[in-house]
Design a protein around this motif. Sequence first.
Motif, mmCIF file in Angstrom:
data_model
loop_
_atom_site.group_PDB
_atom_site.id
_atom_site.type_symbol
_atom_site.label_atom_id
_atom_site.label_comp_id
_atom_site.label_asym_id
_atom_site.label_seq_id
_atom_site.Cartn_x
_atom_site.Cartn_y
_atom_site.Cartn_z
ATOM 1 N N VAL A 77 -3.065 -40.778 18.294
ATOM 2 C CA VAL A 77 -2.411 -39.757 17.466
ATOM 3 C C VAL A 77 -2.669 -38.363 18.021
ATOM 4 O O VAL A 77 -1.747 -37.545 18.136
ATOM 5 C CB VAL A 77 -2.866 -39.887 15.995
ATOM 6 N N ILE A 96 3.000 -42.309 20.096
ATOM 7 C CA ILE A 96 3.167 -42.656 18.673
ATOM 8 C C ILE A 96 3.424 -44.154 18.537
ATOM 9 O O ILE A 96 2.893 -44.809 17.631
ATOM 10 C CB ILE A 96 4.310 -41.832 18.030
ATOM 11 N N ALA A 99 0.213 -45.837 18.966
ATOM 12 C CA ALA A 99 -0.579 -45.681 17.732
ATOM 13 C C ALA A 99 -0.133 -46.693 16.688
ATOM 14 O O ALA A 99 -0.965 -47.307 16.015
ATOM 15 C CB ALA A 99 -0.455 -44.255 17.195
ATOM 16 N N VAL A 106 -0.293 -45.661 10.669
ATOM 17 C CA VAL A 106 0.364 -44.471 11.201
ATOM 18 C C VAL A 106 1.889 -44.541 11.036
ATOM 19 O O VAL A 106 2.574 -43.550 11.259
ATOM 20 C CB VAL A 106 -0.048 -44.244 12.670
#
Length: 170
Positions: A77, A96, A99, A106
Amino acid sequence: YSPIMFIANLPIFNLTEQLFKIIDMRISLVIFLFLSAVISTLVIKEKIIFLTLFLFNPVFLPDIYFGANDSILLFFVVAAFVSLYKKKYTLSTVLIALACGTKLIVLPVVPLYAIYLYHSKEKEKAINLFRQFAYFLLVSLIIYSPFILWDFYSIYVDLISYAFLGGGQN
């Protein structure tokens, strides 16, 4: 856990087993916490104060001691937001997605990320947003497709049913 959680730990597990004859996830957690701190300093002016507050934060230290693996997610992140700050949109999108491949917690950030991308680019907003969505989808498919093909029901129960429908074998 999602697949990247295990994949991210493998090199550190192998290295510590070869060097020290131990496998302890806390070693990788400390490494990922330090990497998060180092990456964060790329956009922070007061580096010493930040590093002191970040690395000795009472939220992180007990979590690492007891083996909570949130520092791995934090690494992806933080790296994504630093990449976004430096206007490296594709790298940020891939981070992302990684993640999300680490922990699904997330996932609610993804729509906010898409809104930010839409408002940050002046030209070609729809094309850029579509391209970033394609990158996100491609990385996610690379992460999850082997597990979906191997045992779709188990990945459904582990990731969808448990996380979003309250668990169990619904």
